[in-house]
Scaffold this motif. Structure first.
Motif, short mmCIF file in Angstrom:
data_model
loop_
_atom_site.label_atom_id
_atom_site.label_comp_id
_atom_site.label_asym_id
_atom_site.label_seq_id
_atom_site.Cartn_x
_atom_site.Cartn_y
_atom_site.Cartn_z
N GLY A 105 0.79 -1.23 0.00
CA GLY A 105 0.00 0.00 0.00
C GLY A 105 0.82 1.27 0.00
N LEU A 106 2.13 1.17 -0.17
CA LEU A 106 3.00 2.34 -0.15
C LEU A 106 3.00 3.06 -1.49
N TYR A 107 3.21 4.36 -1.45
CA TYR A 107 3.50 5.13 -2.66
C TYR A 107 4.94 4.87 -3.07
N ILE A 108 5.18 5.02 -4.37
CA ILE A 108 6.54 4.93 -4.91
C ILE A 108 6.92 6.29 -5.47
N THR A 109 8.13 6.71 -5.15
CA THR A 109 8.71 7.88 -5.81
C THR A 109 10.12 7.53 -6.23
N PHE A 110 10.79 8.45 -6.91
CA PHE A 110 12.05 8.12 -7.57
C PHE A 110 13.16 9.07 -7.16
N HIS A 111 14.38 8.53 -7.18
CA HIS A 111 15.57 9.28 -6.77
C HIS A 111 15.94 10.29 -7.85
N HIS A 112 16.80 11.25 -7.47
CA HIS A 112 17.09 12.35 -8.40
C HIS A 112 17.77 11.92 -9.71
N PRO A 113 18.51 10.78 -9.78
CA PRO A 113 19.02 10.38 -11.10
C PRO A 113 18.00 9.62 -11.95
N SER A 114 16.75 9.52 -11.47
CA SER A 114 15.75 8.66 -12.14
C SER A 114 14.48 9.41 -12.48
N PRO A 115 14.55 10.48 -13.25
CA PRO A 115 13.32 11.18 -13.61
C PRO A 115 12.39 10.27 -14.42
N LEU A 116 11.11 10.38 -14.16
CA LEU A 116 10.11 9.57 -14.85
C LEU A 116 10.46 8.08 -14.81
N ASN A 117 11.01 7.65 -13.64
CA ASN A 117 11.26 6.23 -13.44
C ASN A 117 12.36 5.71 -14.37
N SER A 118 13.29 6.59 -14.78
CA SER A 118 14.25 6.23 -15.84
C SER A 118 15.67 6.59 -15.43
N ARG A 119 16.50 5.57 -15.20
CA ARG A 119 17.91 5.81 -14.95
C ARG A 119 18.65 5.84 -16.28
N MET A 120 19.56 6.79 -16.42
CA MET A 120 20.31 6.86 -17.67
C MET A 120 21.16 5.61 -17.90
#
Length: 697
Positions: A230-245
């Protein structure tokens, strides 16, 4: 089947039955019923499994679970769980406010009521804590629930959580060199992070990425588990829009395109498709509790113009103004992708002002999109954790939603093997950010990958983010120590925690008026100091031997030793003096802990040792190891140098031994794959230096 349960399952009458209120105490005995009203809910079911385990451990048998729409009026020995509106049961009050939850007695039963899904989940854990005696950190604290024959609940019992102050309350478990291998040992080890967060009433987990590129439209198994809780997911600063380079090449292969070792700025149209794919894949898999991030960073926690393996991206702009302009353009594109994938509505999203992005913000070059749902997520200064220049030097417009990221642990120079920042410093950080405009803080996150070392401050942060207006670190510390070390020892242990954090060497005076412990010498700084000195130990002595990392963005940030602040001429003098004073203070804490632990109730001993006593000994010996080692570095007499190195080695070995006091039972392997500090390397470097000095006699 129990006759009461059979009645529940068979008698599903169509009319809503009013439960008449009555002043009647509740007694829950073994095999009591948990009655769930409303439709099926995966997240509530998942957390109900945890509650069932708690009940079984405490009472010796599990509860019986029934799912109904209408509640029989003669129901007894039961908990009634209400998720969301209470329309199914006449006479129950509605709940206003997100995640609010109540527990109270009604018509001879205990009502467990959440205003929404997370509110209901928090209510289940509130029941476990209040009536089964299961504290939020039970697994980490080696607490076993005391046997409970029956649960007595007074007719006038009522608990109301109120509504949390901060909407999104997150942890980011980064740098998991100890936690990651340990969590693979069992399902409980793996999932205890999520359970602990929910017991502490946190609601958001920050991750790097959720996508599995081995097949199309796949997410990681752990992503599903996070959602199941039931947790929300958010992303770290190198992963905008769930996307790591770093995943750009894997995505290209999945799409049938040739792999590449580095993106180019000219690839932006293809990168947009990469970002869109990662957004759509998460949504297509039914993961909808998401707080998105937008920004543009490079591969491996670097600015977008820096290659992972060094050098510059060939077609990246070179001036700060041009780079900021490109950042503004890319973020605008990402905003439109999110709006498009959410049916024309821009979802709640945060833009993280980290490192070079904070520089753009501080310089007035960054232009966050004018979106009501965009959270301006400021970040504490790197290496030393206090509000950065961008937020300190800016007027944040009214109405802007604010977020704040604070690192309790850091990969290269921070607190890794022992807690260091503490609740009081954490509180100062978040109160400062919250004061920047009238809009209540919307997002908070603290970073600590090796959860076990930082449980005290992590718990304080969770409490503060829910009860922001009422929170006080002194009061929290008394409550925490009473819960985990007993009420009789609470005041003394609370005082000891304060002395522990105050024992750290402050190698530079604060430059923010009134900011407590702004600069402190974290444990990884000791390691880096020994590494640097060991590499030049037999060269001609220099009195300022510690140098910045080559990639430091700001000068003198790696160690932040300012000798003149305390009347010293150079780094060596400052280190010798600072480590001697700090070692003395930590030893005083450790020795007081020795006195307390003798009379402490046995059930509290392990966690007291893990979270305070052994950490004090570790930091005391770490100070002594560096103190004697740098003293030996400048000592010209070989015999005297040898004696100093013997003392340094003994202190380093004692520091290592204090760590292994925390390795037992379920935590017996905790340090087996420890590599970021690398305690063995710390000891071995000093031993190798001693061996070489001995060989020169």
């Amino acid at each position: 089947m129990n006759s009461i349960l059979a009645t529940i399952l068979v008698t599903l009458i169509s009319a809503v039955i009013a439960l008449p209120a009555s002043a009647q105490d509740v007694e829950l005995t073994r095999g009591f019923d948990i009655v769930l009203t409303g439709p099926e809910n995966d997240a509530i079911n998942k957390n109900l499994e945890v509650l069932t385990r708690d009940v079984t451990n405490a009472m010796g048998s599990p509860p019986r679970i029934a799912r109904v729409r209408d509640i029989p009026s003669d129901l007894k020995n039961a908990i009634i769980v209400v998720n969301g509106p209470a329309n199914a049961i006449a006479g129950l009050p509605q709940l206003e406010g997100f995640e609010r939850h109540q527990l109270y007695v009604h018509s001879g039963n205990l009502i467990v009521h959440g205003a929404d899904e997370l509110g209901t989940i928090f209510a289940l854990y509130e029941f476990s804590e209040q009536f089964l005696g299961v504290p939020p950190l039970w697994y980490w604290a080696s607490v076993s629930p005391k046997p409970v024959e029956a649960i007595e609940i007074a007719a006038d019992f009522r608990f109301d959580s109120g509504t949390p102050y901060v909407r999104y309350r997150a942890w980011f478990p980064n740098d998991q060199d100890m936690f990651s291998p340990w969590r693979k040992l069992s399902t409980l080890n793996d999932e205890i992070l999520y359970e602990t967060m929910l017991r502490l009433k946190l609601n958001t987990l920050e991750v790097d990425s959720t996508i599995n590129y081995s097949r199309a439209n796949q997410i990681h198994r752990t992503t599903r588990t996070i959602a199941d809780y039931g947790l929300y997911i958010t992303f770290h600063h190198p992963s905008p829009l769930n996307s790591r380079m770093r995943d750009w090449s894997a995505y290209r292969e999945l799409m049938g395109q040739p792999p590449v070792d580095q993106y180019m700025i000219a690839d932006l149209p293809q990168l947009e498709e990469f970002w869109r794919y990662n957004v759509r894949t998460l949504l297509d898999n039914g993961i909808d509790k998401v707080l998105w991030t937008v920004n543009f960073r490079g591969d491996g926690d670097r600015p977008f113009w820096v290659r992972r393996n060094g050098g510059t991206v060939e077609d990246a702009p070179t001036s700060m103004t041009e780079r900021a302009a490109l950042m503004n353009d890319v973020v605008a594109r990402q905003v439109e992708i999110l709006r498009d994938e959410h049916g024309g509505v821009f979802p709640e999203t945060r833009m993280i002002f980290y490192d070079e992005i904070a520089d753009f913000m501080a310089s007035g070059l960054l232009e966050p999109p004018a979106e009501e749902n965009l959270i301006w997520n400021y970040v504490a200064a790197r290496r030393d954790h206090f509000p950065n220049d961008d937020i300190r030097n800016q007027v944040v417009p009214d109405g802007i939603k604010l977020g704040y990221y604070m690192n309790l642990q850091f990969t290269s120079t921070g607190s890794h093997m022992a807690q260091a920042e503490g609740p009081w410093k954490m509180e100062q950080n978040f109160r400062y950010v919250n004061s920047k405009n009238p809009t209540p803080l919307t997002f908070s996150v603290v970073n600590a990958g090796n959860i076990r070392e930082h449980l005290f401050t992590l718990s304080a942060n969770a409490d503060m983010m829910w009860n922001f207006d009422q929170y006080n670190s002194d009061r929290f510390t008394l409550d925490f120590t009473a819960m985990y070390f007993g009420s009789s020892a609470s005041a003394e242990v609370a005082s000891l925690y304060g002395d522990f954090f105050d024992a750290y060497w402050e190698q530079k005076k604060a430059d923010i008026p009134g900011f407590d412990r702004q600069y402190i010498f974290h444990d990884l700084r000791y390691k880096q100091a020994v590494v640097q000195i060991s590499e030049r130990f037999f060269d001609p002595v220099v009195m300022n031997p510690l140098t910045d990392y080559p990639h430091e963005q700001l000068a003198s940030r790696t160690f932040r030793i300012v000798p003149a602040d305390y009347g010293h001429m150079n780094q060596v003098e400052a280190v010798i003096s600072g480590t001697a004073s700090s070692a003395e203070r930590f030893l005083a804490v450790a020795e007081r802990a020795d006195e307390i632990i003798v009379s402490m109730d046995r059930q509290y001993v392990r966690f007291f040792n893990d979270n305070l006593r052994s950490q004090a000994y570790f930091m005391a010996h770490l100070n002594l190891a560096l103190h004697f080692y740098i003293s030996a570095y400048i000592e010209p007499d070989t015999s005297a140098r040898t004696l100093l190195l013997i003392k340094a080695l003994a202190a380093a070995q004692e520091a290592r031994a204090s760590l292994h006091q925390r390795a037992y039972g379920r935590f017996s392997t905790w340090f087996d794959e420890e590599r970021i500090f690398d305690m063995d390397d710390f000891v071995d470097r000093i031993a190798a230096t001693l061996e070489q000095v001995d060989s020169q006699k």
